[in-house]
Design a protein around this motif. Structure first.
Motif, mmCIF file in Angstrom:
data_model
loop_
_atom_site.group_PDB
_atom_site.id
_atom_site.type_symbol
_atom_site.label_atom_id
_atom_site.label_comp_id
_atom_site.label_asym_id
_atom_site.label_seq_id
_atom_site.Cartn_x
_atom_site.Cartn_y
_atom_site.Cartn_z
ATOM 1 N N PRO A 145 0.846 -1.320 -0.114
ATOM 2 C CA PRO A 145 0.120 0.067 0.129
ATOM 3 C C PRO A 145 0.715 1.181 0.128
ATOM 4 O O PRO A 145 0.468 2.244 -0.524
ATOM 5 C CB PRO A 145 -0.881 -0.185 1.221
ATOM 6 C CG PRO A 145 -0.826 -1.519 1.438
ATOM 7 C CD PRO A 145 0.437 -2.203 1.134
ATOM 8 N N ALA B 135 1.680 2.040 -3.521
ATOM 9 C CA ALA B 135 0.450 2.247 -4.492
ATOM 10 C C ALA B 135 0.218 3.665 -3.874
ATOM 11 O O ALA B 135 -0.143 4.403 -4.932
ATOM 12 C CB ALA B 135 -0.716 1.192 -4.043
ATOM 13 N N ASP B 136 0.400 4.222 -2.725
ATOM 14 C CA ASP B 136 0.085 5.681 -2.465
ATOM 15 C C ASP B 136 1.187 6.255 -3.404
ATOM 16 O O ASP B 136 1.134 7.713 -3.520
ATOM 17 C CB ASP B 136 0.474 5.769 -0.832
ATOM 18 C CG ASP B 136 0.322 7.342 -0.622
ATOM 19 O OD1 ASP B 136 -0.838 7.773 -0.755
ATOM 20 O OD2 ASP B 136 1.249 7.879 0.013
ATOM 21 N N LEU C 253 2.406 5.898 -6.025
ATOM 22 C CA LEU C 253 2.176 6.365 -7.620
ATOM 23 C C LEU C 253 1.290 7.582 -7.656
ATOM 24 O O LEU C 253 1.207 8.025 -8.550
ATOM 25 C CB LEU C 253 1.519 5.020 -7.994
ATOM 26 C CG LEU C 253 2.174 3.796 -8.190
ATOM 27 C CD1 LEU C 253 1.149 2.696 -8.635
ATOM 28 C CD2 LEU C 253 3.403 3.908 -8.962
ATOM 29 N N THR C 254 0.597 8.114 -6.496
ATOM 30 C CA THR C 254 -0.256 9.154 -6.654
ATOM 31 C C THR C 254 0.299 10.253 -6.232
ATOM 32 O O THR C 254 -0.438 11.270 -6.317
ATOM 33 C CB THR C 254 -1.532 8.777 -5.803
ATOM 34 O OG1 THR C 254 -1.196 8.624 -4.487
ATOM 35 C CG2 THR C 254 -2.136 7.462 -6.289
ATOM 36 N N ALA D 38 5.594 0.677 -9.288
ATOM 37 C CA ALA D 38 4.500 0.264 -10.301
ATOM 38 C C ALA D 38 5.207 -1.139 -10.693
ATOM 39 O O ALA D 38 4.236 -2.050 -10.580
ATOM 40 C CB ALA D 38 4.288 1.047 -11.550
ATOM 41 N N LEU E 296 4.748 -3.645 -7.574
ATOM 42 C CA LEU E 296 3.213 -3.786 -7.379
ATOM 43 C C LEU E 296 2.722 -4.805 -8.364
ATOM 44 O O LEU E 296 1.794 -5.367 -8.259
ATOM 45 C CB LEU E 296 2.359 -2.519 -7.363
ATOM 46 C CG LEU E 296 2.589 -1.702 -6.204
ATOM 47 C CD1 LEU E 296 1.875 -0.194 -6.478
ATOM 48 C CD2 LEU E 296 1.667 -2.184 -5.138
ATOM 49 N N ALA F 298 1.689 -3.458 -11.258
ATOM 50 C CA ALA F 298 0.585 -2.557 -12.075
ATOM 51 C C ALA F 298 1.481 -2.259 -13.420
ATOM 52 O O ALA F 298 1.921 -1.134 -13.579
ATOM 53 C CB ALA F 298 0.668 -1.528 -11.308
ATOM 54 N N GLY G 147 -1.357 -6.483 -2.575
ATOM 55 C CA GLY G 147 -1.240 -5.789 -3.958
ATOM 56 C C GLY G 147 -2.503 -5.243 -4.849
ATOM 57 O O GLY G 147 -2.547 -4.347 -5.361
ATOM 58 N N GLN H 51 -3.774 -6.278 -7.521
ATOM 59 C CA GLN H 51 -3.790 -6.432 -9.017
ATOM 60 C C GLN H 51 -4.803 -7.580 -9.375
ATOM 61 O O GLN H 51 -4.353 -8.785 -8.709
ATOM 62 C CB GLN H 51 -2.556 -6.646 -9.573
ATOM 63 C CG GLN H 51 -1.577 -5.349 -9.166
ATOM 64 C CD GLN H 51 -2.102 -3.949 -9.723
ATOM 65 O OE1 GLN H 51 -2.393 -3.870 -10.865
ATOM 66 N NE2 GLN H 51 -2.152 -3.172 -8.897
#
Length: 898
Positions: free
Chosen positions: A538, A541-542, A544-545, A558, A561, A563, A731, A733
C-alpha cells in the motif's frame, strides 16, 4: 602521390563511391601513430570526392589540443560553413545547435539532441549531393564533439553521407561500433620512393638506406630526416621515431632568429591558431606578424583561412610540441600571461591564466568556475568537469577544493565517464570538506560501483556514516556554483535502498530505513524484505499518486506492485518526453522499463523493438551494465518462445540480485519444455539466495507451483503459494489474484477455482498468464470429459500463445484442442503475423507512420535521419503488402490492435 596506401585508399574510395552513386552512407576511423600519413590520406580523400561527383560537399574539422575544454569546438569547425541551413531544421534541433555554438538561449539541451540536429543537417545537405565529413586529429576533439559525431556516424544509413575520422592509436577517441582502418608503416620500397620524391636533391644509396632504416617506415620521419641529413649529415640518433622527429623539429626551430622563436612560442601557447589573439599577445611582448615570416618560409607554419577568419597553423602537431616544450618555464609563463591579458574571450582568458599559474590562486579558480558553468550551459559536461577539476587544483582552501572536485565528479558521471568520475570523487572524499560535499562524492562513487561493480558495495558505501550529510534535507546552496544534491539524507537513503534491493541485501535496506525513516519508498522496501506485504505494497500504491515523487521511483513502485498498465503508461510518457527533448542519455533506462511493461502486457514485438533501441543507445552512451538489464526482457521472450540457445546467451552475464531474472527465465523454459524437476529446483534455490524478495521471483511462484504439482509433490508448493496469495491480496492487482486462484486450483484440482480465475482475468493484465490459466482450465475440463466446454478456454489460450510466439505453450494448447476432438486448421494471418515480418527498427517506424507522423517527425523521435526513416518504410512496404503511405494507413486498425 601516396605510397603504400593502395589497400586503404581502395576501401575508402569504395565507401565514398557508394555514397555518390547509390546514396549509401558510411563511416570509417583511420588510426595510426603520429606522422604515419593520416592527414595526407584525408587530403587525398577530399580530392577524390570532388573528382567522383562535382556536387559533393566536403566538410572538414581538425581536433586542436588547446580546444579540448571548449565544448563543441570541433563541431563548430565542421558545420559552421553550412550554418545558413540551420533554419531548415526542426525548431528544437536548430535551437540546440545554436545553443551549442553559444548563439542561442541556454536551455541545457541533451548532448544527443545536438547530435540528432547534426544528423538531420547532414541528411538535408545530402539531398543536393553527397556529403563527406573529414575529421583529422580526432583524438584531440573536445569531449562533446567526440561523443556527438560518432553518435551521428552510427545512425547513418541511406542519406549519401560519409564520415571519416583520423586519430592516433590508443589516444582517447573511442568510436565503438565504427569500422576501423589501421595504417601500418611503409615497406622499404615505398619508403625509398617517398624519400626520392620528397627528399630534395638525390641521396647516395648509403645515406638513403640509413634514413630509411632510421625512419622505420614512418612517412613524416622519412621526410624530416631527409631534410635534416641534407643540412646536418650526423643529425640522426637512436631514440624512438617520434622523439627523433621531435628533435629534428627542435633543431629547425633552433636555427631561427630569437624573434621568430618567440612568435612560434606565442603561436604554440595559443594553440588554436587564432591570429588576432596571437597578434594581441605578440604586440604586448614586442614582436609582430613579420617575425612569423621566417618560420613560414621554413615550412614550419602556414597562414590559412579557417572557420572564423585567418589562422596560423603549424604544419604538424609535433612542430607545435617542439616550439613549446623546448622553452624554459619562465618564458612560457610570460607568454601565457600576455595571452590572458589581451584575450577578449573569457574562456580563453581563464585557460591562459590557469596555464600561467605556478601556485594555487582563488581568483584563477573562480574564472575557471565561470568557464565550467558556460560549458555546462552548452551541454559540454565533460569539458565542464575538466574545468572544475582544474579549478580545484588551483584552489587554496581544502573545503572549496573538495566542493569543486565533487562537482567535477558529478559532471563526469553525467557525461558517462564513470571511471573518471570515481577518481575525482575519491580525491574529493579524502579532503577535509563540507559533509554535504562528502555525501555528493559518495553518491557518485556509489553510482559508479552500481553500474560497473557490486550493487551491495554501492549500497554500503552510502550507508557509511562518514559519508552522510550533516542533516536530513541538506543540500548544496545554489550560490556555490556546482550541481546540488537534493534532499540530502533522503536521496542517499533512497539510492542505498534501491541498490541494496537489486543486490538482495535486506540488512542494508533496513539500515537505509534508519537513515531516512519517514521516506515511503524506503519504508516500503523494508517491509517487503521482511515479507510484510500488507504494510509495504500500500505504501508503494500511495507513492504512485504523489506529485512529489520522481518518475524513476514511481515506475519502480509500479513494477514491484505488478501494476503493468501504470508502469507502461509512465514509461511511455517519459519516453515521449525524452524523445521530444532529445534526452538520449536517459533513454536506455526508460526504454528498459517500457520494454518490460510492454512484454508483460502482451506486446511482444513492441517489447523487442523497444529493447533493441534501448540496447543500441546504451552502447552509444557507454551504459554497458544497462545492456545486461535490458537483456533480461529479451531473455524472458526467449524463454516463452522455447529458444534455449538464445536464452542461455542472454543470461550468461547476470547484472543484479544474484541472477534471479536469469533463473526465472530458465525455469520458465524448463516448465514449457516439460522439464519440471529442474524448473522447480532452480526456483527453490533462488528463494534461498539474495534475490528472494524481488518481484520477478514472486511472479515466478506460479511456475514453481505448477512444476511441483506436475511432479506429484504439491507439498513443495505450499509455502511459496501462501506467500504469493498474501502478496497478490495486498497488491490488489486482478491478474495476480487470478493467478493465485489458478495455483490453488492446481493444488486442489478444483474446477470452480479455475472458473473464478478465468473470470477475474477478464479485468485485464498479463495476457500470457491469462492464457496459461485458460490452458490449465481447458486441460481440467477435458479430463473431466467436458470436451465441448474445454474448447472455449483452449481456443482463447491458443490465440494468445500464437500471438506471443510462445511455441512450447502453443504446442500444448494445440495438443489439448486435438484431444477434445477439434480439427485445427493453420492459423489465419493476423496483424501480429504481419508485424513479425518486420525488423525491430521497421516496426518502430511503421507504428509511428500509421499514426500519421511525417518522416521528419519519426526521425526526431527515433534519433534517425529522415532519409533513413524512408529507407525503413521502403523495406517494410513489400513485407506488409503495400506500396505507399496511403495503403499503409489502411492497415492502421490491424497494426494498432496487434
Amino acid at each position: 602521390m601516396l605510397y603504400g596506401r593502395a589497400t586503404e585508399l581502395a576501401a575508402i574510395t569504395k565507401t565514398v563511391a557508394e555514397a555518390c552513386a547509390h546514396r549509401r552512407s558510411g563511416a570509417l576511423v583511420i588510426r595510426g601513430e603520429a606522422g604515419i600519413g593520416k592527414s595526407a590520406l584525408l587530403d587525398r580523400v577530399a580530392d577524390l570526392s570532388a573528382e567522383m561527383s562535382p556536387e559533393t560537399r566536403v566538410l572538414r574539422a581538425t581536433g586542436v589540443q588547446a580546444e579540448a575544454t571548449l565544448a563543441f569546438a570541433g563541431l563548430h569547425q565542421l558545420v559552421w560553413p553550412v550554418r545558413d541551413h540551420f533554419d531548415r531544421l526542426p525548431p528544437s534541433q536548430a535551437g540546440a545547435l545554436r545553443e551549442a555554438f553559444g548563439s542561442g538561449a541556454a536551455h541545457g539541451h541533451d548532448l544527443f539532441l545536438i547530435g540528432l540536429a547534426v544528423l538531420t543537417l547532414l541528411a538535408d545537405l545530402a539531398e543536393k549531393g553527397p556529403v563527406v565529413c573529414l575529421v583529422d586529429d580526432a583524438h584531440w576533439l573536445d569531449r562533446a564533439t567526440a561523443e556527438a559525431l560518432p553518435f551521428v556516424a552510427r545512425r547513418l544509413a541511406a542519406e549519401g553521407v560519409v564520415m571519416i575520422f583520423a586519430a592516433r592509436e590508443d589516444e582517447g577517441f573511442a568510436a565503438s561500433g565504427l569500422p576501423e582502418i589501421a595504417l601500418s608503416r611503409l615497406g622499404p620500397e615505398d619508403a625509398r620512393a617517398l624519400l626520392a620524391e620528397r627528399g630534395g636533391r638525390p641521396l647516395s644509396p648509403a645515406v638513403r638506406d640509413r634514413i630509411v632504416a632510421a625512419s622505420a617506415g614512418n612517412p613524416l620521419a622519412l621526410i624530416e630526416f631527409g631534410a635534416a641529413q641534407l643540412e646536418e649529415p650526423r643529425a640522426l640518433g637512436r631514440p624512438a621515431v617520434t622523439d627523433r622527429v621531435l628533435a629534428s623539429f627542435q633543431g629547425q626551430i633552433g636555427r631561427l632568429s630569437e624573434r621568430a622563436r618567440l612568435m612560434l612560442l606565442i603561436l604554440a601557447a595559443e594553440a588554436r591558431g587564432h591570429l588576432p589573439t596571437v597578434l594581441g599577445a605578440a604586440t604586448a611582448l614586442g614582436v609582430g606578424l613579420e617575425d612569423l615570416e621566417e618560420a613560414e618560409k621554413a615550412g614550419l607554419v602556414r597562414i590559412a583561412g579557417r572557420v572564423t577568419g585567418t589562422a596560423a597553423v603549424f604544419r604538424h602537431p609535433l612542430i607545435l610540441a617542439a616550439a613549446y616544450q623546448g622553452v624554459p618555464l619562465a618564458r612560457r609563463v610570460a607568454v601565457h600571461e600576455a595571452l590572458a591579458a589581451t584575450a577578449t574571450d573569457p574562456d580563453c582568458r581563464a585557460r591562459h591564466r590557469a596555464a600561467a599559474a605556478v601556485a594555487p590562486d582563488e581568483s584563477v579558480a573562480a574564472e575557471l568556475d565561470g568557464a565550467a558553468l558556460r560549458a555546462r550551459a552548452k551541454c559540454g559536461l565533460a569539458e565542464a568537469a575538466r574545468l572544475y577539476e582544474q579549478a580545484a587544483e588551483l584552489t587554496p582552501a581544502p573545503a572549496a577544493r573538495s566542493r569543486r572536485l565533487a562537482g567535477a565528479a558529478e559532471l563526469a558521471l553525467r557525461a558517462g565517464d564513470t571511471h573518471r568520475a570515481a577518481e575525482l570523487a575519491g580525491r574529493a572524499a579524502v579532503l577535509d570538506g563540507d559533509p554535504v560535499d562528502r555525501a555528493r562524492a559518495a553518491l557518485v562513487n556509489a553510482t559508479v560501483e552500481f553500474e560497473h561493480g557490486d550493487p551491495l558495495a554501492a549500497a554500503r558505501l552510502l550507508l557509511d556514516p562518514a559519508h552522510h550529510p550533516g542533516s536530513p534535507g541538506g543540500a548544496v546552496p545554489a550560490d556555490r556554483g556546482t550541481p546540488a544534491v537534493p534532499d540530502g539524507a533522503q536521496a542517499m537513503a533512497r539510492a542505498a535502498a534501491t541498490y541494496a534491493w537489486f543486490a538482495g541485501d535486506a540488512p542494508s535496506i533496513r539500515a537505509a530505513s534508519a537513515l531516512s525513516p519517514a521516506d515511503p519508498l524506503v519504508r516500503a522496501l523494508t517491509c517487503l524484505v521482511d515479507d510484510d506485504y500488507a504494510a509495504g505494497l500500500p505504501l508503494l500504491a500511495d507513492l504512485l499518486t504523489r506529485d512529489d515523487t520522481d518518475w524513476m521511483h514511481r515506475v519502480h513502485a509500479a513494477v514491484i506492485l505488478g501494476a503493468d498498465d501504470v508502469a507502461q503508461e509512465l514509461a511511455a510518457a517519459e519516453t515521449e518526453r525524452c524523445r521530444r527533448l532529445g534526452l538520449a542519455g536517459r533513454l536506455p533506462r526508460v526504454l528498459h522499463q517500457l520494454a518490460q511493461a510492454q512484454l508483460l502486457n502482451g506486446l511482444r514485438r513492441d517489447a523487442e523493438a523497444t529493447a533493441a533501441e534501448g540496447i543500441a543507445i546504451a552502447a552509444d552512451t557507454g551504459q554497458h551494465r544497462r545492456i545486461g538489464r535490458i537483456n533480461t526482457t529479451l531473455a524472458r521472450i526467449a524463454a516463452m518462445e522455447g529458444n534455449e540457445a538464445r536464452l542461455r546467451e542472454l543470461t550468461e552475464h547476470r547484472p543484479d540480485a544474484g541472477g534471479v531474472p536469469a533463473d526465472c527465465g530458465l525455469s520458465l523454459l524448463d516448465l514449457g519444455m516439460g522439464r519440471h524437476r529442474p524448473s522447480l529446483e532452480r526456483l527453490e534455490r533462488a528463494w534461498l539466495g539474495p534475490g528472494r524478495h524481488t518481484t520477478v521471483l514472486m511472479a515466478a511462484v506460479p511456475d514453481q507451483v505448477e512444476a511441483a504439482v506436475r511432479l506429484g509433490e504439491p507439498e513443495r508448493a505450499a509455502q511459496p503459494l501462501a506467500r504469493f496469495r498474501t502478496w497478490a491480496q495486498a497488491g490488489g492487482q486482478s491478474w495476480a489474484r487470478a493467478v493465485a486462484l489458478r495455483c490453488r486450483a492446481l493444488v486442489d484440482d478444483d474446477g470452480d477455482l479455475y472458473a473464478q480465475a478465468v473470470r477475474l482475468h477478464e479485468q485485464g493484465g498479463r495476457p500470457f498468464e491469462r492464457a496459461r490459466t485458460e490452458l490449465l482450465y481447458g486441460e481440467w475440463l477435458r479430463r473431466a470429459r467436458r470436451r465441448s466446454e474445454a474448447r472455449v478456454p483452449l481456443r482463447s489460450a491458443l490465440r494468445v500463445f500464437e500471438r506471443l510466439g510462445a511455441t512450447p505453450w502453443t504446442d500444448r494448447a494445440r495438443a489439448e484442442l486435438k484431444a477434445t476432438g477439434e480439427s485445427l486448421m493453420p492459423a489465419e494471418a493476423t496483424a501480429a503475423d504481419l508485424l513479425d515480418r518486420l525488423t525491430p527498427q521497421e516496426l518502430q517506424v511503421v507504428r509511428l507512420a500509421v499514426e500519421g507522423r511525417s518522416s521528419r517527425e519519426i526521425a526526431a523521435q527515433l534519433f534517425l535521419s529522415p532519409r533513413t526513416v524512408e529507407y525503413h518504410l521502403y523495406k517494410a512496404y513489400p513485407k506488409l503488402g503495400v506500396s505507399s503511405r496511403r495503403e499503409l494507413a489502411l492497415l492502421r486498425p490491424r497494426i494498432v490492435s496487434a
